[in-house]
Structures are given as structure tokens and as C-alpha cells.
Design a protein around this motif. Structure first.
Motif, PDB file in Angstrom:
ATOM      1  N   MET A   1      25.322 -23.996  21.669  1.00  0.00           N
ATOM      2  CA  MET A   1      24.040 -23.820  20.902  1.00  0.00           C
ATOM      3  C   MET A   1      23.405 -25.393  20.912  1.00  0.00           C
ATOM      4  SD  MET A   1      25.592 -22.238  17.191  1.00  0.00           S
ATOM      5  CE  MET A   1      23.847 -22.254  16.635  1.00  0.00           C
ATOM      6  N   LEU A   2      23.794 -26.175  21.729  1.00  0.00           N
ATOM      7  CA  LEU A   2      22.926 -27.390  21.961  1.00  0.00           C
ATOM      8  C   LEU A   2      22.489 -27.284  23.105  1.00  0.00           C
ATOM      9  CD1 LEU A   2      22.114 -30.283  21.190  1.00  0.00           C
ATOM     10  CD2 LEU A   2      23.935 -31.335  22.228  1.00  0.00           C
ATOM     11  N   GLU A   3      21.049 -27.304  23.263  1.00  0.00           N
ATOM     12  CA  GLU A   3      20.223 -27.430  24.497  1.00  0.00           C
ATOM     13  C   GLU A   3      20.349 -28.803  25.179  1.00  0.00           C
ATOM     14  OE1 GLU A   3      19.201 -26.094  27.109  1.00  0.00           O
ATOM     15  OE2 GLU A   3      17.545 -24.866  26.264  1.00  0.00           O
ATOM     16  N   ASP A   4      20.377 -28.888  26.639  1.00  0.00           N
ATOM     17  CA  ASP A   4      20.353 -30.147  27.397  1.00  0.00           C
ATOM     18  C   ASP A   4      18.815 -30.840  27.402  1.00  0.00           C
ATOM     19  OD1 ASP A   4      21.236 -32.150  28.939  1.00  0.00           O
ATOM     20  OD2 ASP A   4      21.038 -30.926  30.970  1.00  0.00           O
ATOM     21  N   ASP A   5      18.529 -30.903  26.210  1.00  0.00           N
ATOM     22  CA  ASP A   5      17.278 -31.949  25.765  1.00  0.00           C
ATOM     23  C   ASP A   5      17.113 -32.781  24.983  1.00  0.00           C
ATOM     24  OD1 ASP A   5      17.169 -30.165  23.782  1.00  0.00           O
ATOM     25  OD2 ASP A   5      15.377 -29.381  24.034  1.00  0.00           O
ATOM     26  N   ILE A   6      18.243 -33.364  24.813  1.00  0.00           N
ATOM     27  CA  ILE A   6      18.209 -34.497  23.805  1.00  0.00           C
ATOM     28  C   ILE A   6      17.287 -35.636  24.313  1.00  0.00           C
ATOM     29  CG2 ILE A   6      19.764 -36.477  22.913  1.00  0.00           C
ATOM     30  CD1 ILE A   6      22.040 -34.413  23.361  1.00  0.00           C
ATOM     31  N   ARG A   7      16.386 -36.302  23.512  1.00  0.00           N
ATOM     32  CA  ARG A   7      15.636 -37.192  23.519  1.00  0.00           C
ATOM     33  C   ARG A   7      15.863 -38.421  22.430  1.00  0.00           C
ATOM     34  NH1 ARG A   7      15.477 -34.859  27.263  1.00  0.00           N
ATOM     35  NH2 ARG A   7      13.855 -33.629  28.429  1.00  0.00           N
ATOM     36  N   ILE A   8      15.840 -39.660  22.984  1.00  0.00           N
ATOM     37  CA  ILE A   8      16.143 -40.741  22.004  1.00  0.00           C
ATOM     38  C   ILE A   8      15.162 -41.995  22.282  1.00  0.00           C
ATOM     39  CG2 ILE A   8      17.687 -42.604  21.090  1.00  0.00           C
ATOM     40  CD1 ILE A   8      20.025 -40.649  21.872  1.00  0.00           C
ATOM     41  N   SER A   9      14.446 -42.343  21.180  1.00  0.00           N
ATOM     42  CA  SER A   9      13.365 -43.450  21.420  1.00  0.00           C
ATOM     43  C   SER A   9      13.979 -44.437  20.005  1.00  0.00           C
ATOM     44  CB  SER A   9      12.299 -43.026  21.454  1.00  0.00           C
ATOM     45  OG  SER A   9      11.180 -43.972  21.583  1.00  0.00           O
ATOM     46  N   GLY A  10      14.589 -45.497  20.256  1.00  0.00           N
ATOM     47  CA  GLY A  10      14.871 -46.277  19.128  1.00  0.00           C
ATOM     48  C   GLY A  10      15.616 -45.282  17.989  1.00  0.00           C
ATOM     49  N   LEU A  11      14.898 -45.317  16.847  1.00  0.00           N
ATOM     50  CA  LEU A  11      15.925 -44.614  15.675  1.00  0.00           C
ATOM     51  C   LEU A  11      15.287 -43.071  15.633  1.00  0.00           C
ATOM     52  CD1 LEU A  11      16.161 -46.976  12.965  1.00  0.00           C
ATOM     53  CD2 LEU A  11      18.057 -46.121  14.516  1.00  0.00           C
ATOM     54  N   GLN A  12      14.424 -42.710  16.661  1.00  0.00           N
ATOM     55  CA  GLN A  12      14.033 -41.334  16.729  1.00  0.00           C
ATOM     56  C   GLN A  12      14.617 -40.536  17.682  1.00  0.00           C
ATOM     57  OE1 GLN A  12       9.618 -41.640  17.604  1.00  0.00           O
ATOM     58  NE2 GLN A  12       9.271 -42.061  15.360  1.00  0.00           N
ATOM     59  N   VAL A  13      15.256 -39.349  17.261  1.00  0.00           N
ATOM     60  CA  VAL A  13      16.063 -38.257  18.112  1.00  0.00           C
ATOM     61  C   VAL A  13      15.503 -37.078  18.007  1.00  0.00           C
ATOM     62  CG1 VAL A  13      17.730 -38.410  16.260  1.00  0.00           C
ATOM     63  CG2 VAL A  13      18.391 -37.592  18.665  1.00  0.00           C
ATOM     64  N   SER A  14      15.613 -36.368  19.210  1.00  0.00           N
ATOM     65  CA  SER A  14      15.246 -35.013  18.927  1.00  0.00           C
ATOM     66  C   SER A  14      16.000 -34.190  19.974  1.00  0.00           C
ATOM     67  CB  SER A  14      13.576 -34.811  19.204  1.00  0.00           C
ATOM     68  OG  SER A  14      13.415 -35.091  20.858  1.00  0.00           O
ATOM     69  N   PHE A  15      16.361 -32.866  19.463  1.00  0.00           N
ATOM     70  CA  PHE A  15      17.091 -31.859  20.292  1.00  0.00           C
ATOM     71  C   PHE A  15      16.665 -30.460  19.907  1.00  0.00           C
ATOM     72  CE2 PHE A  15      19.712 -33.636  17.029  1.00  0.00           C
ATOM     73  CZ  PHE A  15      20.453 -32.437  16.350  1.00  0.00           C
ATOM     74  N   SER A  16      17.225 -29.448  20.677  1.00  0.00           N
ATOM     75  CA  SER A  16      17.173 -28.140  20.221  1.00  0.00           C
ATOM     76  C   SER A  16      18.365 -27.401  20.131  1.00  0.00           C
ATOM     77  CB  SER A  16      16.325 -27.471  21.412  1.00  0.00           C
ATOM     78  OG  SER A  16      14.987 -27.970  21.733  1.00  0.00           O
TER      79      SER A  16
ATOM     80  N   PRO B   1      22.285 -43.592   9.525  1.00  0.00           N
ATOM     81  CA  PRO B   1      21.561 -42.676   8.344  1.00  0.00           C
ATOM     82  C   PRO B   1      20.065 -43.026   8.241  1.00  0.00           C
ATOM     83  CG  PRO B   1      22.681 -44.674   7.584  1.00  0.00           C
ATOM     84  CD  PRO B   1      23.010 -44.614   8.760  1.00  0.00           C
ATOM     85  N   ASN B   2      19.608 -43.927   9.123  1.00  0.00           N
ATOM     86  CA  ASN B   2      18.057 -44.166   8.997  1.00  0.00           C
ATOM     87  C   ASN B   2      17.386 -43.432  10.382  1.00  0.00           C
ATOM     88  OD1 ASN B   2      18.020 -46.111   6.969  1.00  0.00           O
ATOM     89  ND2 ASN B   2      19.009 -47.688   8.194  1.00  0.00           N
TER      90      ASN B   2
END
Length: 349
Positions: free
Chosen positions: A27-42, A70-71
């Protein structure tokens, strides 16, 4: 943070419909993006009306906060696979946005009683509810809804197609083979005949606009179950059992049937019926006649939600036999239990 941490965190989140974690389920798409404490994925779901979507998205966010930071600011996108349970020509997709099958591995565990009360509890909340009594050999909804003498009428719509008008009672639109056969005679049909009858009740009925469509399945696993999967796009299934070990064995098979790769229907949860007996004169006492917490333990073992534990109560049986299910009695403790089960279903939509 780095991508493997996200993968490891999401491996702790299980998809309730199968019991597998999000990584095992693909179910995890291969599009993980991380910038500092910001993370996105599908996350990828089979369909847009997946009943577990909200809870899974929330659990995935919590997993990142729990196992990584946690942050972290988490953004989760959703994507959908284009899948159907059978060829498009055989599926009736638009009967209702929520189509739920109520199943039991064996007879006598109160599946039809549960179905009738859930239908009424939904109708009380203002939802448009349809109910199909698919138990060909033991139809009980006409009795439980006090409609034994009713006979659905048919009419010819524009274009020459003949449609059956469901019986409406207590705000629920309903069809049952019990409306069309002699109640004193056994229905002795082969599997193909029974399956064709069910298809006709689904496809040749004027159900109108519905929010929920509940199906009271026959016990066990049979041709009818496969027919329904091939005829309707089920959004989920509920399995009913008693805590008795012999019932739990069959309930386990029922969950496995829905999780089978060829069927692949999410199991919304398990209901333990006749969980205990409390006599009216001793309201604080509980007697575990069929065993204690068997359904609760099975739900934990199979990693499916336990939707509720319904006690063995004389008033539930009497209300069903009188044709006025207990869910109609606002304020009754048993009615409140069915209301709570419905609330949990609605919350997971």
C-alpha cells in the motif's frame, strides 16, 4: 529522517481488512519525500470508498510520530487501484455506496437478528437502508419485520423491463425469498437455482436511492456467496459468532473466505452474539453459557475489529419474534448496543 525509517514505521500499521501491515499489503507508493521534519508519501487503496481509509491514514500518521519523531509534519496522499471482483458486465455497481454482507460460519448464532437490528439502527439515523434476505433456505426477515403476509408487487417500467417493488417497513426497504414461497414448505433448490433467485432480487428490484444495503447471507460458504461477490461490489463484511468454540471454528473460516485472493472483501469486524446471560432479577450477574470472550479473542487473533459483544437477552429474542426488533426501542440497553455498533461503522466510512 530517511525513507527506510518511514517504511519501518508503517510496517507497524495493519490494514484491518486483511490483517497484513501496509508494507506487506503493497500500500505504500514509492514516492516518499523528506525535507527536514516535513515528510510526505502516498498510500494506495483498492477503491475510493474503502471503509478503513480514515482509520488507516490516522494510524499511519501516528506511526511516524511514535517511531520516528513526534514533531514531524506528515502529509499523506491517497491513490486508488482500479480493481473489481469480476467482469464489469456482471457487476451491479450503483445500488448503494455502502454494501455490507452479514455472515456467520454456522446457523443459530443470531446473524439475522443482528442484521435486522443494524438495519433499523441505521434507518433511525436517517440513512436510506435496503435489506436483502439472501438466506434462501431459511428466510427470517419477513417474520422479524412483521411482513409475513406481504407480497411485493411488480410493474413494467419504461422500456419494457419488469421490476419488483421491495417491501418497506420501519424505514427499511426489503426483499426476501420468503415473500415468494409457501412459508410452510421447504425450499429445495440446487445451487444454481438459488443463485439465480438472489441475482433476480438484486438486479430486477426497484431499490431506489440507498445509503446502505445490508445482505443477510446464508450460513457457511456456498455458491450464493460467490454469486453476490460477482453481482455486487461489496464494500465490506461483518462476521457474527457466539463465543462457543464450535462456532468460532466456522467464524474463522468465514473471515478467511472474505480475505481469499479471489474474493478480497474487507472484513469490517466481528460481532460476538450471546456473549453472556444476565437474568432480569440479577442484573449485576453474568453467566457465560457459551464460553467467555471467544469472539473477542478470535478478533484479536485475526486482527479484525471487535464491533460489539451482545448478551443473551430474552427481550431481544421476543422483539424479533414479535416482528419489532429491539433496536426500535429507544433507551433499551440492547438497542443502545446496536446503536454503538452502527456508530463505529459510520465513523469508519
Amino acid at each position: 529522517m530517511y525513507p527506510q525509517q518511514i517504511i519501518d514505521a508503517l510496517s507497524h500499521v495493519r490494514y484491518p481488512g486483511t490483517g497484513n501491515d501496509l508494507i506487506q499489503s503493497g500500500m505504500l507508493e514509492d514516492d516518499i519525500r523528506i525535507s527536514g521534519l516535513q515528510v510526505s508519501f502516498s498510500l494506495i487503496f483498492d477503491k475510493e470508498n474503502d471503509p478503513f481509509m480514515k482509520s488507516v491514514l490516522k494510524a499511519a500518521e501516528v506511526a511516524v510520530h511514535t517511531y520516528i519523531d513526534p514533531n514531524a509534519a506528515v502529509t499523506i496522499h491517497t491513490k486508488f487501484r482500479k480493481t473489481t471482483n469480476s467482469s464489469p458486465s456482471s457487476v451491479q455497481p450503483s445500488i448503494a455506496p455502502h454494501i455490507i454482507a452479514i455472515h456467520s460460519g454456522k446457523g443459530g448464532v443470531g446473524k439475522s437478528t443482528v442484521t435486522a437490528n443494524l438495519a433499523i439502527a441505521l434507518a433511525k439515523r436517517g440513512f436510506r437502508v435496503g435489506l436483502l434476505d439472501a438466506d434462501i433456505h431459511g428466510p427470517s426477515m419477513p417474520k422479524m419485520f412483521h411482513t409475513e403476509d406481504c407480497r411485493p408487487v411488480s410493474y413494467e417500467e419504461e422500456g419494457g423491463r419488469t421490476l419488483i417493488e421491495p417491501i418497506e417497513q420501519y424505514g427499511v426497504r426489503m426483499l426476501s425469498i420468503g415473500f415468494f414461497v409457501d412459508p410452510e414448505s421447504a425450499v429445495v433448490w440446487r445451487g444454481a437455482m438459488a443463485s439465480n433467485a438472489i441475482k433476480q432480487l438484486i438486479q430486477d428490484a426497484h431499490w431506489g436511492e440507498l445509503d446502505y444495503f445490508l445482505i443477510d447471507l446464508p450460513p457457511g460458504t456456498s455458491d450464493i456467496h460467490l454469486t453476490l461477490v460477482q453481482t455486487l461490489q461489496l464494500t465490506g463484511a461483518i462476521v457474527v459468532t457466539t463465543p462457543q468454540p464450535v462456532a468460532l471454528v466456522d467464524a474463522r473460516k468465514g473471515v478467511d473466505m472474505f480475505r481469499n485472493d479471489k474474493i478480497n472483501i474487507p472484513v469490517l469486524g466481528l460481532i460476538e452474539n450471546m456473549a453472556w446471560f444476565t437474568p432480569a432479577e440479577l442484573p449485576e450477574n453474568k453467566y457465560y453459557i457459551f464460553g467467555r470472550d471467544g469472539g473477542k479473542q478470535l478478533a484479536q487473533d485475526l486482527q479484525v475489529p471487535l464491533l460489539g459483544q451482545i448478551p443473551l437477552v430474552q427481550s431481544i429474542r421476543e422483539a424479533g419474534d414479535d416482528g419489532m426488533p429491539i433496536a426500535m426501542q429507544d433507551g433499551h440497553p440492547a438497542a443502545k448496543m446496536f446503536d454503538e455498533i452502527v456508530d463505529s461503522l459510520i465513523d469508519n466510512d
